[in-house]
Design an enzyme around this catalytic site. Sequence first.
Site: not given
Length: 590
Positions: A433-434
């Site tokens: 994620y990110e």
Amino acid sequence: MPSFTANTKDMQFLLHDVLKVSQSATPGYAEMESEFTEAVLDAAGKLASEVLAPLNPVGDAQGCVLENGVVRTPDGFDAAFEAMKEGGWTALDCDPEYGGQGMPYVMNCAVNEIFVSANMAFNMYQGLTHGAYSAIHAHGTDAQKAKYLPKMVTCDWTGTMNLTEPHCGTDLGMMRTKAEPQGDGSYKITGQKIFISAGDHDLAENIIHLVLAKAPGGGEGTKGISLFIVPKFFVNDDGSLGDRNAVSVGKIEEKMGIHGNSTCVMNYDGATGWLLGDLHKGMRAMFTMMNEARLGVGLQGYAVAEAAYQNALAYAKDRLQGRAITGTQNPDGPADPLIVHPDIRRSLMDQKSFVEGARAFTFWGANLIDQSHGGDADAEGLVSLLTPVLKGFITDKGFDSAVLAQQVYGGHGYIEEWGMSQFVRDARIAMIYEGANGVQALDLVGRKLAAEGGKPVMAFFEMVKAECKAHDADERMKPFTDALKVASKQLQAAGMFFMQNGMTNPNAALSGSYDFMHLMGHVCLGLMWTRMAAAAHAALDGGVSDTAFYEGKIATGRYYMARQLPACGTHLARIESGADPVMALSDDQF
């Protein structure tokens, strides 16, 4: 059950021996005397070890439950969240105008490492709120700031970021969520978002969703995207809460790890939202906080590895297995402890040298962010260059380190009651994620190397060169500077390969981007270990009492330079093999 103790001694070493924060001209640093930072870190460590860490396996086992449209968090999370709020931990580096404490970002970074190590899933509730706070603080109107920020600073209200949709992750230009303008200046938001961490829960009175959506007239792709504030409950003019907005939870995702955090599918059915920042400039608003957000995820990578290492080390000292090859070390017992065996020590040294190097790299990145907040454009350019490395390299190696810690336990590491499985499962998401780590590598090679005409990357090379030159007269530093010089030249050779081949054959650069990210990561940790070794020698020369800590720091750094930094040569060889080995097969040959 695993235990955790904050490594505040190492943090103090970085803040005061390496970064020398209280001597810095960076705004807010003069107040960070050793006694002050020690008190803050010790208090955070107490909360982490006594309250948060015991809830980590609870959250993992229970997860979150969706009941009648509301997400229920695991047992004990509500009381722990209140303790975090009452201690002011959610407000450390927030603007005092809205109730924050105004500390530098590097202190928020250090404290959050402690909380992540203790309970990553729990800390995400306040961590994500900080990201939403930052976006509103940077792009909101005065009225929006006054309306939302005081309650978000205290985490009476929490926040989210809604980007991903079922059919698009990284490619946000494919977004389908729509924003229809209304006559009163608001918008009706319609669409579905997925993977929304802390999308709903029972820890706060209200949740302030920041939602990316396409408003009319913006054109195709990411140029048409705007960012909107969409509260779960409407906020009245007097600050009280009104009716429920048309936003609901479709389901809670069943995940590999971070079970204690509610990862939600969010449905927006004509929900009322208000524009945050400029129309059709939502990507700019989102990227305002990207350096901090991605550094925060990189921090998660090594913070979980720190907790896993602590438990692996304790197990290696306690578990009796076999005899030392050089002679019995525990004559009164049936066997020697695991730690006498060279291969166990190799594993522990891999973990220790990574975690301590990654902590130094992350603190330095936070220090650069503080400098950029003070108006230093060079610091902003440098941290922008380093951000994909901080996020991608540290989370990759953090996961590897958690696996090494699990391996120390042998079969017990695979059994849930020992808790090592959770560290591995929780660490895995940070690579995704990110911005998945492959995207981080593409960002580094495709955008960041050429940014500002290459000024930040050239400044980085000069910084490495200057660090080596500063220690030319110190024979004790040769294991560090000699290895760092070689690795830096290999990184420069990789960059030159991209320059010579990337324009005519872009695949030649992109095929080597992941290796380049790791090569640069190793050089960054080599730079950190050189700085730490120099600081440790200076402390020993000054007559410190705790010689074991500083001597251990130097020995650990030597290990990294001798055993980890040579990986740079392998990464360079892969890069220079070009695109042909990667692209050789046709699609139907896979």
